[in-house]
Design a protein around this motif. Structure first.
Motif, PDB file in Angstrom:
ATOM      1  N   ARG A 209       0.846  -1.199   0.000  1.00  8.30           N
ATOM      2  CA  ARG A 209       0.000   0.000   0.000  1.00  8.30           C
ATOM      3  C   ARG A 209       0.879   1.245   0.000  1.00  8.30           C
ATOM      4  O   ARG A 209       1.848   1.351   0.757  1.00  8.30           O
ATOM      5  CB  ARG A 209      -0.896  -0.001   1.240  1.00  8.30           C
ATOM      6  CG  ARG A 209      -1.784   1.206   1.357  1.00  8.30           C
ATOM      7  CD  ARG A 209      -2.644   1.110   2.598  1.00  8.30           C
ATOM      8  NE  ARG A 209      -3.622   0.034   2.495  1.00  8.30           N
ATOM      9  CZ  ARG A 209      -4.429  -0.320   3.483  1.00  8.30           C
ATOM     10  NH1 ARG A 209      -4.384   0.322   4.641  1.00  8.30           N
ATOM     11  NH2 ARG A 209      -5.290  -1.310   3.322  1.00  8.30           N
ATOM     12  N   ALA A 214      -2.547   4.595   2.400  1.00  7.13           N
ATOM     13  CA  ALA A 214      -2.552   4.356   3.842  1.00  7.13           C
ATOM     14  C   ALA A 214      -3.286   5.473   4.581  1.00  7.13           C
ATOM     15  O   ALA A 214      -4.017   5.225   5.550  1.00  7.13           O
ATOM     16  CB  ALA A 214      -1.123   4.220   4.356  1.00  7.13           C
ATOM     17  N   ARG A 217      -7.226   5.398   3.693  1.00  5.40           N
ATOM     18  CA  ARG A 217      -7.848   4.089   3.817  1.00  5.40           C
ATOM     19  C   ARG A 217      -9.337   4.258   4.109  1.00  5.40           C
ATOM     20  O   ARG A 217      -9.761   5.321   4.581  1.00  5.40           O
ATOM     21  CB  ARG A 217      -7.172   3.292   4.914  1.00  5.40           C
ATOM     22  CG  ARG A 217      -7.300   3.907   6.288  1.00  5.40           C
ATOM     23  CD  ARG A 217      -6.578   3.085   7.355  1.00  5.40           C
ATOM     24  NE  ARG A 217      -5.146   3.058   7.117  1.00  5.40           N
ATOM     25  CZ  ARG A 217      -4.272   2.508   7.973  1.00  5.40           C
ATOM     26  NH1 ARG A 217      -4.704   1.941   9.082  1.00  5.40           N
ATOM     27  NH2 ARG A 217      -2.981   2.546   7.705  1.00  5.40           N
TER      28      ARG A 217
END
Length: 910
Positions: A209, A214, A217
């Motif tokens: 990711r 991140a 999310r």
């Protein structure tokens, strides 16, 4: 005189300094064209640059509107204005203006063109001091750059991608809740490519990711969006309140806050939302055509065509120039279309932004009204929005004055701007200790300066910050959140445009409380009048019409019902605002928690401390007296961290005071609502009393009717045998007369069967419950009624009696109502006078009893008749010390006076 005092030469209706504050408006609106060059040359270079930028922006916008194929509001109104200018030129004999050629390129063919014309503010702080970025025009805090540059993948254009030294704090603002902008901007900060969520899932779970993914999310971004694209309305879109982050270096915050919008701006934004839905969602051609037809019929101001708003152009009238009236009409059309064009140009960027991003993936979040934020499933809340307390408090009242006969009140009301409360969203990201990105919308069509805008007040506050006040990104985050939370509660910066929310609600509640008190007094007065009229009517000395009018007033619950509806609306709106403030409190508590987690180590505190005294007085902190060997750098950081923690604590305290203020208004409104319910309950009980009185009255009438029937029965019993005997012996029968032809038996054979048959038929019709008998009676009654009604109606219509009777009935009803009002007022006045007279008599009686008893007690206890030594009797005071006996004798005397007054009241009631 100031330039703004010349309405014929100055466009501004406010005083302005043409050298400093409003040089662009003075240059464009106050000066003649012949004087502009000399004025321009006398200005300093920065003012000349402002005027050049405005002229370039106007020229570019006009060219863009003239060459577009998208029928936007601004483009349509520009064509209408040009047509009006051509008509005015023909009417005045001036050379006509050539119309521009039709557009060759479509506006929507270049999606990123919107991003080039929407400006994103930028703020820099170096070593705690405001700083200007050399690559951007203007100076701090007015530096802006196009959103396209902020989203560009080019470090030379995009300040987000440029390195930031440790002593610098920077802040970037996106002027709309556009999810695509946010994803692109955060991807540019991390020097990454933004990827849709579906593409990220398509790469598989084993793919690493990125930092953008991140931070964005689902639990901190798209998963917090409350919106169902299949069934929900667009105004239901919003991010759930949240404050958190994936790690200690990042902070994500979503918070609702209160703001305002003009009613016209709200209507325009709703129309653009519908048009965007028409262009992006509706697939059926027939549905598109029908909706376009409805939209064109309902919104002539939105799409102004040449056939509807512009006159048919022709040649100049014979003789050269047109008449004075024609030139006046042409000038009026020019001014009207110019005002409409100016309004459309202000909102052009917002229109294009809605058309481009409202149904994008991810979509734009439009602004919501107070009711839309709570009732997200409603398709339209226009009626509820115009029932807001703020709207009713800011809208002008309608009058019957027309044209030149307008009264002073009309001239004042026409300047009022109806406003409503909106619920906007603050999106904020702390990407690191030096970078902050925020996103929240602005009012519709506010390209011009808006003193009440959130970002305007934020720029003013950042412009006046003290040196060293902004040392980290958390300081900026606290200031941004505080400015969004205090929109209607900042008394230090009053605004003539922003509605005074608290005062409007307090005034509405005061009015309702006054009306509730007046309704209660009126109820008591009419209750007394009804009781007295009932006694008079029972004694046959009163007027039945006044008694009926009093009863109708007591039985009518419409006034109290309307008041209860108003107070319920007020309670609902305050509850919605309290709910929003509680959501803000939850978000701010999370923000303060994150701020303390980041700042407490800098002051030597421990995580988990909640009291400011604990971290402020922590021994061994860098700023404490025990730490003499710490460096100046550490001391500066500790001092800044301590200020940040103080500001965080004050943020929660200020919010608690605002919630308490709203709860105070809510408590008063609920008390008024309960009082109105009590009045309705009393009216219901009074209706029961009236019903009981009517039942007693009906029982008395029934008793009288029974007595009358009994009398008739007795008379019938007495005279029926006599009548039978007289009729029997008076019959012409052979047994009684020699001249008769029929015997008595024969007459009986005819008389008794005929009488029995008639009696049986009458009994059947009277006591039978069958359908046939009722149908026979109804048929006979209908035939008779039809004939009677036909004859009476024909006579009344032909002779004019119907109109005369109707006029007389209306006049009689008006006079009866007027009589009832006048007599009711007179009765109420008499009752007040009697009540005041009773009070005066009671007060005089108390005074006499006090003087009499004081003389007795004073003579016994003081021996001097009053305690003054002169033998005169003085009025008794239970609290006066001396020879009068003190508190105890006074208390006994006053108790005796109260007992005697109670006995007098009891005797009077008896």
């Amino acid at each position: 005189m100031a330039p703004h005092q010349y309405p014929s030469t100055c466009l501004s209706d406010r005083p302005h300094d043409h050298r400093v504050s409003d040089v662009r408006l003075h240059f464009s609106g106050c000066l003649r064209i012949s004087k502009r060059r000399r004025f321009y040359e006398s200005l300093p270079p920065d003012s000349q640059a402002r005027i050049r930028r405005d002229n370039e922006k106007t020229t570019e916008l006009r060219h863009r509107l003239e060459t577009t194929q998208c029928d936007s509001t601004a483009a349509s109104r520009l064509r209408t204005f040009q047509q009006a200018m051509l008509q005015w030129s023909l009417a005045t004999g001036r050379p006509p203006w050539p119309l521009p050629p039709p557009g060759r390129t479509a506006y929507l063919s270049s999606p990123n063109l919107v991003n080039h014309h929407v400006q994103a503010p930028v703020f820099y702080f170096r070593a705690g001091h405001p700083a200007s970025l050399p690559t951007l025009p203007a100076q701090f805090p007015n530096q802006k750059l196009p959103v396209a540059d902020l989203l560009a993948d080019d470090p030379s254009r995009n300040p987000l991608m440029q390195p930031c030294d440790p002593s610098t704090v920077r802040y970037f603002h996106l002027p709309a809740n556009n999810m695509l902008w946010v994803e692109e901007a955060i991807a540019r900060y991390y020097h990454e490519e933004s990827r849709p969520a579906d593409d990220a899932r398509a790469q598989g779970a084993g793919r690493r990711r990125t930092r953008t993914e991140a931070l964005l999310r689902p639990e901190y971004w798209r998963g917090q969006q409350n919106y169902d694209p299949d069934c929900a309305e667009v105004h239901a879109r919003h991010m759930r309140p949240l404050c958190g982050g994936p790690d200690d270096k990042n902070l994500v915050l979503f918070m609702p806050y209160l703001h305002w919008e003009s009613d016209r701006g709200r209507v325009k934004s709703d129309e653009m939302v519908k048009e965007a839905h028409l262009h992006n969602v509706v697939k059926s051609i027939s549905e598109v055509v029908s909706q376009a037809r409805e939209q064109k019929q309902g919104r002539l101001s939105r799409v102004q065509t040449e056939d509807t708003l512009s006159p048919v152009l022709g040649t100049a009238p014979e003789g050269g120039l047109g008449g004075v009236e024609e030139r006046r009409r042409a000038l009026g059309r020019v001014l009207r279309t110019a005002a409409a064009l100016m309004e459309a140009m202000d909102s052009h960027n917002e229109e294009m932004l809605v058309l481009r991003y409202l149904h994008a993936q991810p979509p734009l979040h439009p602004r919501r009204t107070l009711d839309q934020s709570y009732y997200g499933a409603l398709k339209s809340t226009r009626a509820r929005d115009r029932d807001q307390v703020v709207y009713r408090g800011t809208v002008g009242e309608r009058h019957d004055c027309v044209g030149m006969d307008a009264c002073e009140r009309c001239n004042e009301d026409i300047r009022k701007v109806p406003r409503i409360i909106m619920v906007d969203q603050l999106w904020l990201w702390v990407l690191d200790e030096r970078t902050v990105i925020s996103a929240f919308p602005r009012r519709w069509g506010r390209n011009r300066p808006d003193p009440s805008a959130i970002h305007k007040t934020l720029r003013q506050r950042l412009e006046n910050v003290r040196p060293g006040e902004i040392t980290s990104a958390y300081d900026l985050a606290l200031i941004i959140v505080d400015e969004c939370s205090r929109v209607f509660f900042d008394r230090a910066r009053p605004s003539t445009k922003k509605p005074n929310l608290v005062e409007l609600f307090a005034g509405a509640i005061r009015d309702l409380t006054y009306k509730q008190t007046a309704a209660f007094d009126q109820f008591l007065i009419y209750t007394h009048l009804a009781g007295r009229d009932y006694k008079h009517a029972a004694g046959e000395r009163g007027s039945g019409s006044s008694f009926d009018s009093t009863q109708n007033t007591l039985l009518n619950i419409n006034p109290e019902g309307n008041l209860l509806k108003e107070v319920k609306d007020i309670v609902d709106e305050i509850l919605i605002m309290v709910r929003i403030k509680e959501q803000q409190q939850k978000v701010m508590e999370g923000l303060v928690k994150n701020v303390k987690r980041a700042m407490l180590p800098l002051v030597g505190g421990r995580r988990g401390m909640s009291s400011s005294q604990e971290w402020e007085m922590t021994p061994g902190s860098p700023n404490s007296e025990h730490n003499d060997g710490s460096s100046n750098d550490i001391n500066e950081k500790a001092r800044g961290a301590r200020q940040t923690l103080h500001r965080a604590d004050n943020l929660l305290v200020d919010l608690s005071e605002r919630i308490a203020e709203l709860r105070g208004l809510l408590q008063i409104a609920q008390h008024t609502s309960a009082a109105l319910k009590d009045i309705l309950t009393l009216k219901q009980q009074q209706a029961g009393v009236i019903e009981a009185r009517e039942a007693v009255k009906q029982a008395q009438l029934t008793l009288k009717q029974g007595q009358s029937i009994m009398i008739f029965t007795i008379v019938t019993i007495i005279f029926l045998p006599l009548s039978f005997c007289v009729g029997l012996f008076g019959m012409n029968a052979i047994e009684f007369s020699s001249d008769a032809k029929l015997p008595l038996a024969t007459q009986f054979s005819y008389m008794f069967p005929a009488s029995a048959g008639i009696a049986i038929i009458a009994f059947l019709l009277a006591f039978s419950q069958s359908v046939h008998s009722n149908s026979v009676v109804a048929l006979v009654r209908s035939v008779v009624s039809f004939g009677y009604n036909t004859v009476v109606t024909w006579v009344a219509v032909k002779t004019g009696m119907y109109m005369a009777g109707r006029e007389m009935s209306r006049t009689a009803r008006v006079l009866r109502d007027r009589e009832a009002k006048i007599t009711g007022g007179m009765k109420a006045e008499v009752m007040r006078k009697e009540k005041n007279l009773d009070k005066m008599r009671a007060a005089n009686h108390v005074r006499q009893l006090t003087m009499r008893k004081d003389a007795g007690v004073g003579g016994g206890a003081g021996g001097g008749g009053g305690g003054d030594g002169s033998g005169r009797t003085t009025p008794f005071s239970p609290y006066a010390p001396g020879s009068g006996g003190g508190l105890r004798p006074g208390g006994v005397q006053m108790a005796e006076v109260d007992v005697e007054l109670g006995e007098r009241g009891t005797r009077r009631l008896a």
